[in-house]
Scaffold this motif. Structure first.
Motif, PDB file in Angstrom:
ATOM      1  N   TYR A  12       4.346   2.105  -5.316  1.00 30.29           N
ATOM      2  CA  TYR A  12       3.372   1.934  -6.391  1.00 30.29           C
ATOM      3  C   TYR A  12       3.304   0.472  -6.831  1.00 30.29           C
ATOM      4  CZ  TYR A  12       0.742   2.529 -10.678  1.00 30.29           C
ATOM      5  OH  TYR A  12      -0.217   2.417 -11.655  1.00 30.29           O
ATOM      6  N   GLU A  13       4.475  -0.148  -6.954  1.00 32.15           N
ATOM      7  CA  GLU A  13       4.510  -1.541  -7.393  1.00 32.15           C
ATOM      8  C   GLU A  13       4.117  -2.453  -6.236  1.00 32.15           C
ATOM      9  OE1 GLU A  13       4.856  -2.338 -10.413  1.00 32.15           O
ATOM     10  OE2 GLU A  13       5.391  -0.334 -11.103  1.00 32.15           O
ATOM     11  N   ALA A  14       3.379  -3.503  -6.557  1.00 30.60           N
ATOM     12  CA  ALA A  14       3.029  -4.535  -5.579  1.00 30.60           C
ATOM     13  C   ALA A  14       2.970  -5.862  -6.328  1.00 30.60           C
ATOM     14  CB  ALA A  14       1.680  -4.237  -4.920  1.00 30.60           C
ATOM     15  N   THR A  15       3.638  -6.870  -5.795  1.00 28.76           N
ATOM     16  CA  THR A  15       3.795  -8.137  -6.514  1.00 28.76           C
ATOM     17  C   THR A  15       2.458  -8.776  -6.859  1.00 28.76           C
ATOM     18  OG1 THR A  15       5.858  -8.491  -5.312  1.00 28.76           O
ATOM     19  CG2 THR A  15       4.916 -10.388  -6.451  1.00 28.76           C
ATOM     20  N   ARG A  16       1.567  -8.870  -5.854  1.00 31.59           N
ATOM     21  CA  ARG A  16       0.305  -9.582  -6.069  1.00 31.59           C
ATOM     22  C   ARG A  16      -0.757  -8.731  -6.758  1.00 31.59           C
ATOM     23  NH1 ARG A  16      -1.373 -12.453  -0.545  1.00 31.59           N
ATOM     24  NH2 ARG A  16      -0.382 -10.640   0.400  1.00 31.59           N
ATOM     25  N   PHE A  17      -0.650  -7.395  -6.597  1.00 27.57           N
ATOM     26  CA  PHE A  17      -1.710  -6.521  -7.112  1.00 27.57           C
ATOM     27  C   PHE A  17      -1.078  -5.182  -7.497  1.00 27.57           C
ATOM     28  CE2 PHE A  17      -6.228  -4.744  -5.957  1.00 27.57           C
ATOM     29  CZ  PHE A  17      -6.428  -4.460  -7.304  1.00 27.57           C
ATOM     30  N   PRO A  18      -0.422  -5.129  -8.675  1.00 28.36           N
ATOM     31  CA  PRO A  18       0.295  -3.924  -9.091  1.00 28.36           C
ATOM     32  C   PRO A  18      -0.604  -2.684  -9.101  1.00 28.36           C
ATOM     33  CG  PRO A  18       0.838  -5.764 -10.520  1.00 28.36           C
ATOM     34  CD  PRO A  18      -0.295  -6.229  -9.651  1.00 28.36           C
ATOM     35  N   GLY A  19      -0.072  -1.593  -8.574  1.00 29.63           N
ATOM     36  CA  GLY A  19      -0.797  -0.325  -8.584  1.00 29.63           C
ATOM     37  C   GLY A  19      -2.006  -0.281  -7.675  1.00 29.63           C
ATOM     38  N   LYS A  20      -2.084  -1.189  -6.697  1.00 28.91           N
ATOM     39  CA  LYS A  20      -3.304  -1.303  -5.896  1.00 28.91           C
ATOM     40  C   LYS A  20      -3.633  -0.035  -5.111  1.00 28.91           C
ATOM     41  CE  LYS A  20      -1.043  -3.400  -1.848  1.00 28.91           C
ATOM     42  NZ  LYS A  20      -1.013  -4.595  -0.949  1.00 28.91           N
ATOM     43  N   LEU A  21      -2.605   0.718  -4.703  1.00 28.92           N
ATOM     44  CA  LEU A  21      -2.870   1.911  -3.893  1.00 28.92           C
ATOM     45  C   LEU A  21      -3.566   3.012  -4.683  1.00 28.92           C
ATOM     46  CD1 LEU A  21       0.367   2.216  -1.717  1.00 28.92           C
ATOM     47  CD2 LEU A  21      -1.778   1.039  -1.202  1.00 28.92           C
ATOM     48  N   MET A  22      -3.505   2.920  -6.006  1.00 29.91           N
ATOM     49  CA  MET A  22      -4.163   3.922  -6.852  1.00 29.91           C
ATOM     50  C   MET A  22      -5.512   3.441  -7.389  1.00 29.91           C
ATOM     51  SD  MET A  22      -2.490   6.718  -6.890  1.00 29.91           S
ATOM     52  CE  MET A  22      -3.293   7.464  -8.309  1.00 29.91           C
ATOM     53  N   LYS A  23      -5.922   2.234  -7.006  1.00 34.26           N
ATOM     54  CA  LYS A  23      -7.209   1.714  -7.468  1.00 34.26           C
ATOM     55  C   LYS A  23      -8.355   2.480  -6.816  1.00 34.26           C
ATOM     56  CE  LYS A  23      -5.325  -1.558  -9.944  1.00 34.26           C
ATOM     57  NZ  LYS A  23      -5.292  -1.462 -11.408  1.00 34.26           N
ATOM     58  N   ASP A  24      -9.482   2.515  -7.517  1.00 31.99           N
ATOM     59  CA  ASP A  24     -10.639   3.262  -7.028  1.00 31.99           C
ATOM     60  C   ASP A  24     -11.353   2.527  -5.900  1.00 31.99           C
ATOM     61  OD1 ASP A  24     -12.696   5.552  -7.639  1.00 31.99           O
ATOM     62  OD2 ASP A  24     -13.875   3.717  -7.392  1.00 31.99           O
ATOM     63  N   LEU A  25     -11.581   3.233  -4.827  1.00 31.08           N
ATOM     64  CA  LEU A  25     -12.343   2.701  -3.699  1.00 31.08           C
ATOM     65  C   LEU A  25     -13.432   3.711  -3.356  1.00 31.08           C
ATOM     66  CD1 LEU A  25     -12.915   0.689  -1.487  1.00 31.08           C
ATOM     67  CD2 LEU A  25     -11.024   1.632  -0.156  1.00 31.08           C
ATOM     68  N   ALA A  26     -14.620   3.443  -3.875  1.00 31.26           N
ATOM     69  CA  ALA A  26     -15.785   4.309  -3.640  1.00 31.26           C
ATOM     70  C   ALA A  26     -15.501   5.768  -3.997  1.00 31.26           C
ATOM     71  CB  ALA A  26     -16.243   4.189  -2.202  1.00 31.26           C
ATOM     72  N   GLY A  27     -14.865   5.966  -5.149  1.00 35.51           N
ATOM     73  CA  GLY A  27     -14.670   7.319  -5.663  1.00 35.51           C
ATOM     74  C   GLY A  27     -13.347   7.983  -5.328  1.00 35.51           C
ATOM     75  N   LYS A  28     -12.537   7.328  -4.498  1.00 34.51           N
ATOM     76  CA  LYS A  28     -11.208   7.847  -4.175  1.00 34.51           C
ATOM     77  C   LYS A  28     -10.212   6.695  -4.237  1.00 34.51           C
ATOM     78  CE  LYS A  28     -12.863  11.518  -1.059  1.00 34.51           C
ATOM     79  NZ  LYS A  28     -12.756  12.105   0.300  1.00 34.51           N
ATOM     80  N   SER A  29      -8.931   7.022  -4.373  1.00 36.50           N
ATOM     81  CA  SER A  29      -7.925   5.960  -4.425  1.00 36.50           C
ATOM     82  C   SER A  29      -7.755   5.316  -3.050  1.00 36.50           C
ATOM     83  CB  SER A  29      -6.583   6.523  -4.895  1.00 36.50           C
ATOM     84  OG  SER A  29      -6.098   7.478  -3.954  1.00 36.50           O
ATOM     85  N   VAL A  30      -7.245   4.098  -3.047  1.00 36.54           N
ATOM     86  CA  VAL A  30      -7.005   3.367  -1.795  1.00 36.54           C
ATOM     87  C   VAL A  30      -6.083   4.157  -0.874  1.00 36.54           C
ATOM     88  CG1 VAL A  30      -5.934   1.298  -0.799  1.00 36.54           C
ATOM     89  CG2 VAL A  30      -7.423   1.099  -2.811  1.00 36.54           C
ATOM     90  N   ILE A  31      -5.025   4.753  -1.424  1.00 34.26           N
ATOM     91  CA  ILE A  31      -4.057   5.460  -0.579  1.00 34.26           C
ATOM     92  C   ILE A  31      -4.675   6.725   0.029  1.00 34.26           C
ATOM     93  CG2 ILE A  31      -3.000   6.740  -2.502  1.00 34.26           C
ATOM     94  CD1 ILE A  31      -1.234   5.383   0.681  1.00 34.26           C
TER      95      ILE A  31
END
Length: 243
Positions: A12-31
């Protein structure tokens, strides 16, 4: 070939972009997008997300996917995957990056073909490389370079430009793309090996493979998955999905 699985390590943690895998990408999370792209390739018997995060675990399972919760803390994605597969009946394991929702079929297929053609089990690990021509890219230490022998087995990985261009017209450079396909036993062996001086100096875990005699077959590709490392990358990815 026997059982082939894809493992997507996800913190979940990311140094440059925290929480990036849960960010919205066209209606769904990145992960979820990455998981779906990997499943869509139809190359694997199973696809799993391997995570230390309850948030990511619940995100995948609530969207109908398969996830494995890590028991221990891990320094790398390889260690996380090794724990997950130790008691699974698998033969080949492909490590797919969790922040690459545009993961494509062809490069993954090429990696698996290495093992299909390796009838004498000479290959422990397969990975990808792409030719570089731009001097700025070649000299960028964030781009890991690889040199190979005549059979395309890796001889060395480095952040420095290798080979040294004594005669520039004769130097060819390949960038290593960090997607790996492992034989199960090679991955389990790797995670039990100590960090050696070359890995410590360059901060490249793939040098541990070579230092301990694991054979890494490099595969040429012309396709690079788009990774999401910054908020700007996410904006670009959303634009791509909309088109």
């Amino acid at each position: 070939m026997k059982t082939v699985v894809a493992m997507i390590p996800a913190r979940y943690e990311a140094t440059r972009f925290p929480g990036k895998l849960m960010k919205d990408l066209a209606g769904k999370s990145v992960i979820v997008r990455t998981y779906e792209a990997t499943k869509k390739s139809n190359l694997f018997d199973e696809v799993y997300v391997v995570t230390d995060s309850d948030i990511i675990y619940n995100e995948i399972t609530s969207n109908g996917g398969k996830a494995i919760k890590s028991i221990k803390d891990h320094e790398s994605g390889s260690d996380r995957i090794a724990e997950a597969i130790e008691n699974l009946d698998v033969d080949i394991v492909v490590n797919v990056q969790g922040d690459e929702p545009f993961t494509q079929k062809e490069p993954l297929k090429k990696l698996l073909e290495v093992f299909q053609n390796d009838i004498h089990n000479h290959v422990d690990i397969a990975s990808l490389m792409i030719k570089m021509d731009d001097d700025e890219e070649i000299n960028n230490p964030n781009n890991v370079k690889v040199v190979t022998d005549e059979q395309n087995f890796a001889m060395y990985f480095s952040r420095s430009p290798i080979p040294y261009p004594r005669e520039k017209s004769k130097a060819i450079y390949y960038k290593h793309i960090g997607i790996y396909a492992f034989r199960k036993q090679a991955l389990l062996k790797f995670t039990k090996l100590p960090v050696n001086r070359l890995e410590a100096a360059e901060k490249l875990e793939n040098l541990r493979f070579l230092a301990h005699g694991l054979r890494v077959k490099m595969v040429k590709t012309n396709q690079i998955a788009i990774g999401i490392d910054t908020p700007e990358d996410l904006k670009k990815a959303n634009t791509i999905f909309k088109h």
